[in-house]
Design an enzyme around this catalytic site. Sequence first.
Site, short mmCIF file in Angstrom:
data_model
loop_
_atom_site.label_atom_id
_atom_site.label_comp_id
_atom_site.label_asym_id
_atom_site.label_seq_id
_atom_site.Cartn_x
_atom_site.Cartn_y
_atom_site.Cartn_z
N CYS A 271 -1.15 6.12 8.90
CA CYS A 271 -1.54 4.88 8.21
C CYS A 271 -2.66 5.25 7.24
O CYS A 271 -2.60 6.29 6.57
CB CYS A 271 -1.96 3.82 9.21
SG CYS A 271 -3.31 4.35 10.31
N ARG B 15 0.84 -1.20 0.00
CA ARG B 15 0.00 0.00 0.00
C ARG B 15 0.88 1.25 0.00
O ARG B 15 0.57 2.23 -0.68
CB ARG B 15 -0.94 0.00 1.20
CG ARG B 15 -2.04 -1.04 1.13
CD ARG B 15 -3.00 -0.92 2.30
NE ARG B 15 -3.79 0.30 2.24
CZ ARG B 15 -4.56 0.75 3.23
NH1 ARG B 15 -4.61 0.07 4.37
NH2 ARG B 15 -5.27 1.85 3.09
#
Length: 300
Positions: free
Chosen positions: A259, A201
């Site tokens: 995040c 990611r």
Amino acid sequence: MSPLITPESLAAEQVTLLDVRWRLGGPPGIEAYREGHIPGAVFCDLEKDLAAPPGVGGRHPLPSAGDFQAAMRRLGVSAGRPVVVYDEADSTAAARAWWMLRYFGHPDVRVLDGGLHAWVRAGLPITKDVPDLAGTAATASDSNAGAAGAAGAAGAAGAAGAAGAAGDFMAVPGGMPVLDADQAAELVETGVLLDARAAERYRGEVEPVDPVAGHIPGAVSAPTGQNVEPGGRFHTREFLSERFNTIGAVPGVSVGAYCGSGVTAAHEVLALEIAGISAALYPGSWSNWITDPTRPVATG
């Protein structure tokens, strides 16, 4: 004091115990809680109790002090009573509760290292009994599950402590350092900004949740999965210290973490604290960063 607690130590203490089981994309954690939990635990809903509704602030923005205070009081949290939080195993969701309680001023919050799985592996019982705010339990049809017997379950329930009466916790923000988007962008120049998501990611190869893939330019990839052992317990302080030191996060350097939406980044902050490194959290994280199309995006 360590921010972690072992199952054996928890079984011998009187605390307010919050079950924070949650998975991105479901199923709802309340279902797992109803199937069995540590005696005395009450369910804390990450989506409702530990976050405001999603929006420009991100997918899990911080709730107001008033909303968080009301939620914690409903769950029996008081400032004068220690709180222990746990999830299924790796403390990802539990770390969010730990960070939130610390941020809003609770003085004594710990995470059950290894979560429910570690509790069960230690031979301790689970139950379907749900504490009410009068200090009694609403008994389910099968009050105890797991390998231990009913007598052991009763003992553990007394040791861990039920929620008891409604709490008196007063939420005062500012107990933990935070970053907004501009401060996160500045930190890559003046310190170290850690990206707690999975490496793929970070690189922008996949993005299963947010509409834009990639990372904040200058951020360093530090997936939270590397903070824990295969069973879900955190690595040792020495292991974590070496891990973070090798990517530039050392005492004396300004460190921040983000995040996707501020959940796993709290896990990173917790791991950093275990390692003896203070770090700020960017609560909005990537889901907030990408709401402004003028902010740069990096891949690779």
